[in-house]
Design a protein around this motif. Structure first.
Motif, short mmCIF file in Angstrom:
data_model
loop_
_atom_site.label_atom_id
_atom_site.label_comp_id
_atom_site.label_asym_id
_atom_site.label_seq_id
_atom_site.Cartn_x
_atom_site.Cartn_y
_atom_site.Cartn_z
N THR A 246 8.66 3.95 13.95
CA THR A 246 9.72 3.74 12.97
C THR A 246 10.05 5.07 12.27
O THR A 246 9.32 6.05 12.42
CB THR A 246 9.30 2.70 11.91
OG1 THR A 246 8.22 3.22 11.13
CG2 THR A 246 8.87 1.40 12.57
N LYS A 247 11.13 5.05 11.49
CA LYS A 247 11.59 6.27 10.82
C LYS A 247 11.28 6.27 9.33
O LYS A 247 11.84 7.07 8.58
CB LYS A 247 13.09 6.44 11.06
CG LYS A 247 13.46 6.58 12.53
CD LYS A 247 14.96 6.66 12.73
CE LYS A 247 15.33 6.74 14.21
NZ LYS A 247 16.79 6.78 14.42
N VAL A 248 10.41 5.38 8.90
CA VAL A 248 10.04 5.34 7.49
C VAL A 248 9.22 6.59 7.16
O VAL A 248 8.17 6.83 7.76
CB VAL A 248 9.23 4.07 7.17
CG1 VAL A 248 8.81 4.07 5.70
CG2 VAL A 248 10.07 2.83 7.47
N GLY A 249 9.70 7.36 6.19
CA GLY A 249 9.06 8.65 5.91
C GLY A 249 8.19 8.67 4.68
O GLY A 249 7.53 9.68 4.42
N LEU A 250 8.17 7.58 3.88
CA LEU A 250 7.41 7.57 2.65
C LEU A 250 6.57 6.31 2.57
O LEU A 250 7.07 5.20 2.73
CB LEU A 250 8.34 7.64 1.43
CG LEU A 250 7.67 7.57 0.05
CD1 LEU A 250 6.71 8.73 -0.16
CD2 LEU A 250 8.73 7.55 -1.05
N PHE A 251 5.28 6.50 2.31
CA PHE A 251 4.33 5.40 2.14
C PHE A 251 3.66 5.54 0.78
O PHE A 251 3.10 6.58 0.46
CB PHE A 251 3.29 5.45 3.27
CG PHE A 251 2.06 4.60 3.03
CD1 PHE A 251 2.17 3.28 2.60
CD2 PHE A 251 0.79 5.12 3.25
CE1 PHE A 251 1.03 2.51 2.38
CE2 PHE A 251 -0.35 4.35 3.04
CZ PHE A 251 -0.22 3.05 2.59
N ILE A 252 3.74 4.47 -0.03
CA ILE A 252 3.11 4.44 -1.35
C ILE A 252 1.88 3.54 -1.25
O ILE A 252 2.00 2.33 -1.05
CB ILE A 252 4.06 3.89 -2.42
CG1 ILE A 252 5.43 4.57 -2.37
CG2 ILE A 252 3.43 4.00 -3.80
CD1 ILE A 252 5.43 6.00 -2.79
N GLY A 253 0.70 4.11 -1.37
CA GLY A 253 -0.51 3.29 -1.26
C GLY A 253 -1.76 4.07 -1.62
O GLY A 253 -1.79 5.30 -1.57
N ASN A 254 -2.79 3.33 -2.00
CA ASN A 254 -4.08 3.95 -2.32
C ASN A 254 -4.84 4.29 -1.03
O ASN A 254 -4.44 3.88 0.07
CB ASN A 254 -4.92 2.99 -3.15
CG ASN A 254 -5.22 1.70 -2.41
OD1 ASN A 254 -4.33 0.87 -2.25
ND2 ASN A 254 -6.44 1.53 -1.95
N SER A 255 -5.94 5.01 -1.18
CA SER A 255 -6.85 5.24 -0.06
C SER A 255 -7.82 4.06 0.01
O SER A 255 -8.65 3.88 -0.88
CB SER A 255 -7.64 6.54 -0.25
OG SER A 255 -8.72 6.59 0.67
N ASN A 256 -7.72 3.27 1.05
CA ASN A 256 -8.62 2.12 1.18
C ASN A 256 -10.02 2.53 1.62
O ASN A 256 -10.99 1.85 1.29
CB ASN A 256 -8.00 1.11 2.15
CG ASN A 256 -6.86 0.37 1.50
OD1 ASN A 256 -7.04 -0.41 0.57
ND2 ASN A 256 -5.64 0.65 1.97
N THR A 257 -10.13 3.65 2.32
CA THR A 257 -11.46 4.17 2.65
C THR A 257 -12.21 4.53 1.37
O THR A 257 -13.38 4.16 1.18
CB THR A 257 -11.35 5.41 3.55
OG1 THR A 257 -10.66 5.05 4.76
CG2 THR A 257 -12.73 5.94 3.91
N GLU A 258 -11.54 5.23 0.46
CA GLU A 258 -12.16 5.59 -0.80
C GLU A 258 -12.43 4.37 -1.67
O GLU A 258 -13.43 4.32 -2.41
CB GLU A 258 -11.29 6.60 -1.55
CG GLU A 258 -11.20 7.96 -0.88
CD GLU A 258 -12.56 8.59 -0.64
OE1 GLU A 258 -13.40 8.56 -1.57
OE2 GLU A 258 -12.79 9.11 0.47
N LEU A 259 -11.55 3.38 -1.60
CA LEU A 259 -11.75 2.14 -2.35
C LEU A 259 -13.04 1.46 -1.90
O LEU A 259 -13.84 1.01 -2.72
CB LEU A 259 -10.56 1.21 -2.15
CG LEU A 259 -10.52 -0.03 -3.06
CD1 LEU A 259 -10.04 0.37 -4.46
CD2 LEU A 259 -9.60 -1.09 -2.48
#
Length: 351
Positions: free
Chosen positions: A129-142
């Motif tokens: 896909t061409k979605v260029g922005l993702f807003i999210g926490n680090s789940n590994t760090e969580l």
């Protein structure tokens, strides 16, 4: 004129108008901008939190018609249908949160063909896909943060079984939490035996029933750890029903889960701070629509928080209502929006 809310509900879509002194209309259009937030389900706390954040952002910037839509339970095909409708009705921008990202490759490309900007929230956009922005926490760090809270509860030479649960097997972000938690436990409490993860179910009834069966099947375990919103709620209820006390931890600040921390049934929650994701995503989309400001690209890590006995009263107060959330998060949203580069990393690094 102060912002106000106008709400209409029809066919599973909530339309929220936020009109205020900040101005109205897309750049040069003279009318309100039309934005949307499409999310996985309206029935669970994580997604409700994101919607609250999105509504707050729309109110803050003003001049926004915000459509909120979600199935009443996790239903990927139904969410796809809602998204496809939304990209025709909210052409100034859509924030998308989904637990079934593989179903959205074609729909997201259709949005791109229509020049509708899309921001991925909580779940990274699927490949192709061409979605260029993702807003999210680090789940590994969580997951690591919850693991660190757990190892504080047991001595370094502890032995016994620790049981892991997974609300949605196969969902990458939950697996990242599990991997992070497991890595800490293995490294710092090597005498413990880790079992699972077992399918704990995502909806409240299935989650309770599944955990009830898991606890019975592993009756001698010293701890039961989940990575979803319902796990702490179910594990606390099992302790109340049986009179048995064990270590329990999970994620997300569900109201009942917070009370379980307060009452001592849950040692900690690792909160992905979902409200922040919804706020930042909608704020960026609104600013783009109203002023022409380009969306940043990459992974915007909004961060996370450990909730335990030390801060439980503060977090319960924060989560009291939409106004208390907005007030409590204001300093953090201002800090992040003032310095995007401090929170952005390459999309490929999202974990």
């Amino acid at each position: 004129m102060r912002p106000y809310w106008c709400v209409a509900v029809a066919a599973g879509v909530l339309l929220v108008s936020a009109c205020g002194a900040a101005g109205s209309g897309a750049a040069g259009s003279g009318g309100p901008v039309k934005l949307a937030f499409v999310y996985a389900t309206s029935s669970q706390n994580p997604f409700q939190e994101m919607a609250f954040g999105a509504k707050a952002a729309a109110a803050d910037i003003g001049g926004v018609d915000l459509a909120l839509s979600a199935p009443t339970g996790i239903n990927g095909p139904q969410e796809v249908t809602q998204f496809l409708s939304t990209i025709h009705n909210s052409k100034d921008g859509v924030a998308l949160e989904t637990l079934t990202p593989d179903l959205f490759v074609r729909p997201l490309n259709q949005a791109a063909d229509l020049n509708v900007p899309v921001v991925a929230v909580d779940t990274a956009p699927p490949a192709g896909t061409k979605v260029g922005l993702f807003i999210g926490n680090s789940n590994t760090e969580l997951g690591k943060a919850l693991g660190e809270e757990f190892v504080k509860q047991v001595p370094a030479d502890a032995t016994g079984e620790v049981v892991l649960g997974n609300d949605i097997p196969g969902l990458g972000l939950l697996q990242q939490r599990l991997d992070g938690m497991r890595s800490v436990i293995k490294a710092k409490r090597p005498g413990l035996t880790i079992s699972g993860p077992f399918d704990s179910g995502s909806e409240p009834t299935s989650n309770f029933n599944n955990w009830n069966d898991i606890v019975k099947a592993h009756a001698n375990a010293i701890a039961y750890l989940g990575v979803g919103a319902q796990d702490a709620v179910s594990l606390a209820l099992i302790q109340k029903n049986t009179g048995r006390k064990f270590l329990a931890g999970s994620c997300d600040p569900d109201t009942s889960a917070l009370q379980a921390v307060k009452d001592g049934y849950v040692f900690a929650l690792a909160s992905p701070e979902h409200w922040l994701k919804g706020y930042v995503a909608l704020r960026l989309l609104a600013e783009r629509a109203k002023s022409g400001k380009a969306l940043p690209t990459g992974w915007w890590n909004t961060g996370s928080l450990v909730v335990n006995s030390a801060n439980i009263d503060q977090i319960i107060a924060r989560q009291h209502d939409e106004g208390s959330r907005k007030a409590a998060f204001k300093a953090e949203t201002d800090r992040q929006l003032a310095n995007p580069s401090g929170y952005l990393r390459p999309l490929a690094e999202a974990n």
